[in-house]
Enzyme design. Structure first.
Site, PDB file in Angstrom:
ATOM      1  N   LEU A  36       0.835  -1.201   0.000  1.00  0.00           N
ATOM      2  CA  LEU A  36       0.000   0.000   0.000  1.00  0.00           C
ATOM      3  C   LEU A  36       0.871   1.252   0.000  1.00  0.00           C
ATOM      4  CD1 LEU A  36      -2.827   1.323   0.305  1.00  0.00           C
ATOM      5  CD2 LEU A  36      -2.538   1.053   2.786  1.00  0.00           C
ATOM      6  N   ASP A 231      16.923   6.343  11.453  1.00  0.00           N
ATOM      7  CA  ASP A 231      15.860   6.159  10.467  1.00  0.00           C
ATOM      8  C   ASP A 231      14.663   7.037  10.834  1.00  0.00           C
ATOM      9  OD1 ASP A 231      13.879   5.312   8.719  1.00  0.00           O
ATOM     10  OD2 ASP A 231      14.496   3.212   8.809  1.00  0.00           O
ATOM     11  N   ASP A 273      12.164  -1.800   7.049  1.00  0.00           N
ATOM     12  CA  ASP A 273      13.445  -2.504   6.994  1.00  0.00           C
ATOM     13  C   ASP A 273      13.374  -3.717   6.072  1.00  0.00           C
ATOM     14  OD1 ASP A 273      14.498  -0.762   8.884  1.00  0.00           O
ATOM     15  OD2 ASP A 273      14.086  -2.110  10.572  1.00  0.00           O
ATOM     16  N   ILE A 281      18.949   1.808   5.933  1.00  0.00           N
ATOM     17  CA  ILE A 281      19.175   1.939   7.382  1.00  0.00           C
ATOM     18  C   ILE A 281      18.394   0.843   8.102  1.00  0.00           C
ATOM     19  CG2 ILE A 281      18.943   3.440   9.392  1.00  0.00           C
ATOM     20  CD1 ILE A 281      18.968   5.830   7.491  1.00  0.00           C
ATOM     21  N   ASP A 288      21.630  -8.107   7.625  1.00  0.00           N
ATOM     22  CA  ASP A 288      21.267  -7.143   6.597  1.00  0.00           C
ATOM     23  C   ASP A 288      20.086  -7.710   5.808  1.00  0.00           C
ATOM     24  OD1 ASP A 288      21.156  -5.645   4.162  1.00  0.00           O
ATOM     25  OD2 ASP A 288      23.231  -5.039   4.460  1.00  0.00           O
TER      26      ASP A 288
END
Length: 305
Positions: A36, A231, A273, A281, A288
């Site tokens: 969205l 962030d 994330d 970030i 990661d």
């Protein structure tokens, strides 16, 4: 469609450059689908930030779908179906690997349900597969048919229109109320009744990796709303997470994201994330996000997908 067409042309050229099948190559193309208020590329920034390059490094052809930034999952699914048909025609591959984030999970599940012969695998990332408590609160906080509802809907549709304009799809249909209804618990459970493949039998359970429609299903998500001081989006997600009474990523509970084989639903990642936003970030002491994508492409290659 300009971005996906350009990428397809690059893939056609790569077919001539790699005439022999290699075990280092992913068998079927990957199609990434946003959620969205998402986009393929907005002012030079990819929604799936740096994810396509990782997939290419692992030997996969990758395409970023262009679907409405705000509408119900079935309409978005029909838009995606058209693009999958185009990818199949131009690559000569009869199937694709679909990866969807947030509402993108419902979008790709729709395609896999109505055209399973076109889909090798479905991967849900932070997917709204059992509904979102946040969507429930937003929907319940505004009376249906009221002036407030129409006013807020107009603002949301305006935002969606701006996103679609800046990402090169200004004529894409948009209906923020339809999108919100699709993401509520009630809307999601109704969706699951029609498109049940990959869904676990119980909330927070593990589903079948290989569903009875012949499609492989996977999922992963995070369980932290706030992950990095640097962030700017984390504060909003932390605020949103207050409506939940269970582990969540700020917008979707960890258990609600489960679909098919659950790779993990407790990564120290929030909803953004999971697509390597904002501009990469993430939590300093968590894997990661790009590593998880890399590992998953290798997983698909191991299954000859």
């Amino acid at each position: 469609m300009k971005r996906i067409t350009f990428t397809l042309l690059l893939s056609i050229m790569s077919l001539f450059a790699h005439t022999a099948h290699s075990s280092d190559q992913l068998e079927y193309p990957v199609v990434l689908v946003h959620g969205l208020f998402g986009f393929d590329n907005l002012l030079g920034v990819d929604y799936f930030y740096r994810v396509p390059s990782v997939i290419r490094q692992e030997g996969g052809n990758v395409y970023v779908a262009e679907v409405s930034s705000a509408h119900n999952s079935e309409l978005r699914g029909e838009q995606l179906l058209e693009q999958v048909a185009l990818i199949r025609a131009l690559t000569g591959k009869d199937k694709v690997n679909l990866i969807g984030h947030s509402q993108g999970a419902q979008t790709i599940r729709y395609v896999a349900s109505v055209k399973p012969q076109w889909v090798a695998s479905v991967t849900s990332i932070g997917g709204v597969n059992w509904g979102s408590r946040f969507a429930d609160v937003v929907r319940g906080g505004v009376d249906q048919g009221s002036f407030s509802e129409q006013f807020l809907a107009s603002l949301a549709n305006g935002l969606a229109g701006l996103i679609d304009l800046l990402s090169g799809k200004p004529t894409a249909p948009k209906d923020a109320l339809e999108a919100l209804e699709a993401l509520t618990t009630e809307g999601t459970l109704a969706f699951n009744q029609k498109y049940p493949e990959g869904m676990p039998a119980n909330y927070c359970g593990q589903g079948d990796m290989l569903a009875n429609n012949g499609v492989y299903y996977f999922s992963w998500s995070g369980s932290r709303a706030w992950t990095n001081l640097l962030d700017p989006a984390d504060n909003a997600l932390l605020l949103f997470s207050g409506v939940f009474d269970e582990a969540n990523d700020g917008l979707v509970s960890a258990c609600s994201s489960n679909l098919g084989y659950v790779i993990g639903n407790d990564f120290k990642m929030n909803h953004l994330d999971q697509v390597n936003q904002t501009i990469g970030i993430h939590h300093l002491f968590e894997t990661d996000p790009l590593t998880i994508y890399r590992q998953h492409i290798r997983r698909l290659k191991g299954l000859n997908l």
